[in-house]
Design an enzyme around this catalytic site. Structure first.
Site, PDB file in Angstrom:
ATOM      1  N   CYS A  53      14.160  -6.595  50.250  1.00  0.00           N
ATOM      2  CA  CYS A  53      14.422  -7.208  51.320  1.00  0.00           C
ATOM      3  C   CYS A  53      15.165  -6.289  52.409  1.00  0.00           C
ATOM      4  CB  CYS A  53      15.485  -8.187  51.045  1.00  0.00           C
ATOM      5  SG  CYS A  53      16.260  -9.289  52.311  1.00  0.00           S
ATOM      6  N   CYS A  93      19.896 -14.598  46.948  1.00  0.00           N
ATOM      7  CA  CYS A  93      20.121 -15.812  47.828  1.00  0.00           C
ATOM      8  C   CYS A  93      19.008 -16.876  47.730  1.00  0.00           C
ATOM      9  CB  CYS A  93      20.093 -15.182  49.289  1.00  0.00           C
ATOM     10  SG  CYS A  93      18.246 -14.458  49.952  1.00  0.00           S
TER      11      CYS A  93
END
Length: 348
Positions: free
Chosen positions: A99, A194
């Site tokens: 990410c 997340c």
């Protein structure tokens, strides 16, 4: 100076924006929308609609412009899909590195540069310029240090990246947010990935890829001890959840996606003192083979002493001074010289 701040809706990026505004910079807040919420698992910290609302509220309080950028496609392609495929291939991924590499410091950095701006985030790490080269260092707050997740950054990225909270403690960061009256000042941290806020990675993999084939749990001699419902449910070094009944304590030694076998054995069998690295990346060139380095084989690992050898063809091998437990394929091994990040790669 114009600075785009990647605002996750948490206290760290909120404080980063506040500090830059205090310093007189032209600050622009951007939150990335990386997940569609209807029909999918609820997204956790830094992704959810509530976090976007918190980031917007912080921007309003600070009086800075705020935008939401859609990064769902790249997040799916570069983070979600490799995460699932890694588990199906018997590896234990660490999606935060991907990410950072492909979303925050590629997708978002390009957009910041298009605005003539640098990019700031709330990461706990530091960047210094030394003799015209950029050095990536651990954060001052060792308990919050996130430099492990940033080893894929290079000279091109680091010249335009700011980490405003990297020289502060968490308490100091919260104090900055409190001083500015930001709604995130006492917001709790999320310790999970997340997009898997409940921590059920196996369940997430099955939602995306469907039910997975069962297989045998075997000892190191190949004797069948039990069965399992998919190798994606296991990781090297795991002890709990094997459901093998009483007797000696066993740990996962390796996963075999070709045979769908989980191989288990005693704790000492999980140790390794040498391994290779796939897709190595160096912040400013690899260390010489003679240089002692510290190697972290997972985020919470305290580090092991060793050396790194890079072949003329770029193949990288790590030799530790002593075996480390649960060296896990798919995790990142990050190489340090004291507080300086040299680079790293993916354990095989």
């Amino acid at each position: 100076m114009r600075v785009v701040v990647a605002m996750s809706g948490g206290v760290d990026s909120s404080a980063a924006a506040a500090l830059l505004k205090e310093q007189g910079h032209e600050v622009i807040g951007i939150t990335l929308r990386v997940w569609s919420y209807e029909g999918k698992a609820t997204c956790g910290s830094c992704c959810s609609p509530d976090d976007i609302d918190d980031a917007r509220a912080v921007a309003q309080t600070l009086g800075i412009p705020f935008y939401v950028a859609n990064a769902e496609e790249i997040f799916q392609d570069r983070v979600i899909n490799p995460f699932v495929q890694s588990y199906l291939g018997g590896r234990t991924p660490i999606p935060c590195v991907a990410c950072n590499r492909d979303v925050k410091f590629n997708f978002l950095l390009k957009r910041a540069r298009a605005l003539g701006a640098r990019l700031a985030t709330g990461h706990y790490a530091r960047v210094e310029e030394v003799d015209g080269r950029f050095v990536l260092r651990r954060a001052v707050d060792a308990a919050k240090d996130q430099s492990y997740f940033l080893f894929t950054l290079g000279q091109d990225e680091l010249r335009d990246i700011l980490f405003p909270v990297g020289g502060m403690t968490k308490a100091e960061v919260r104090a900055v947010a409190e001083r500015h009256g930001l709604v995130t000042s006492q917001k709790p941290e999320s310790m999970e990935i997340c997009f898997v806020p409940d921590g059920d990675y196996a369940g997430f993999v099955e939602k995306v890829a469907g039910p997975q084939p069962a297989g045998d749990i075997v000892d190191t001699e190949g004797n069948v001890l039990g069965t399992h419902q998919g190798i994606h449910r296991y990781t090297v070094g795991q002890r709990k959840g094997l459901n093998l009944g009483g007797g000696e304590i066993r740990y996962v030694h390796r996963l075999e996606p070709e045979t769908q076998r989980v191989v288990v054995g005693p704790a000492e069998g999980t140790g390794r003192d040498n391994f290779g690295l796939l897709q190595p990346h160096w912040v400013d060139g690899p260390p010489p083979a003679s240089q002692p380095v510290e190697v972290r084989i997972r985020h919470r690992h305290s580090g092991a002493q060793g050396r790194v050898h890079v072949s003329p063809h770029g193949l990288v091998s790590v030799k530790l001074d002593a075996p480390a437990r649960a060296v896990t394929p798919g995790q990142a091994a990050v190489v340090y010289d004291q507080d300086r990040v040299l680079g790293g790669g993916w354990i095989v």
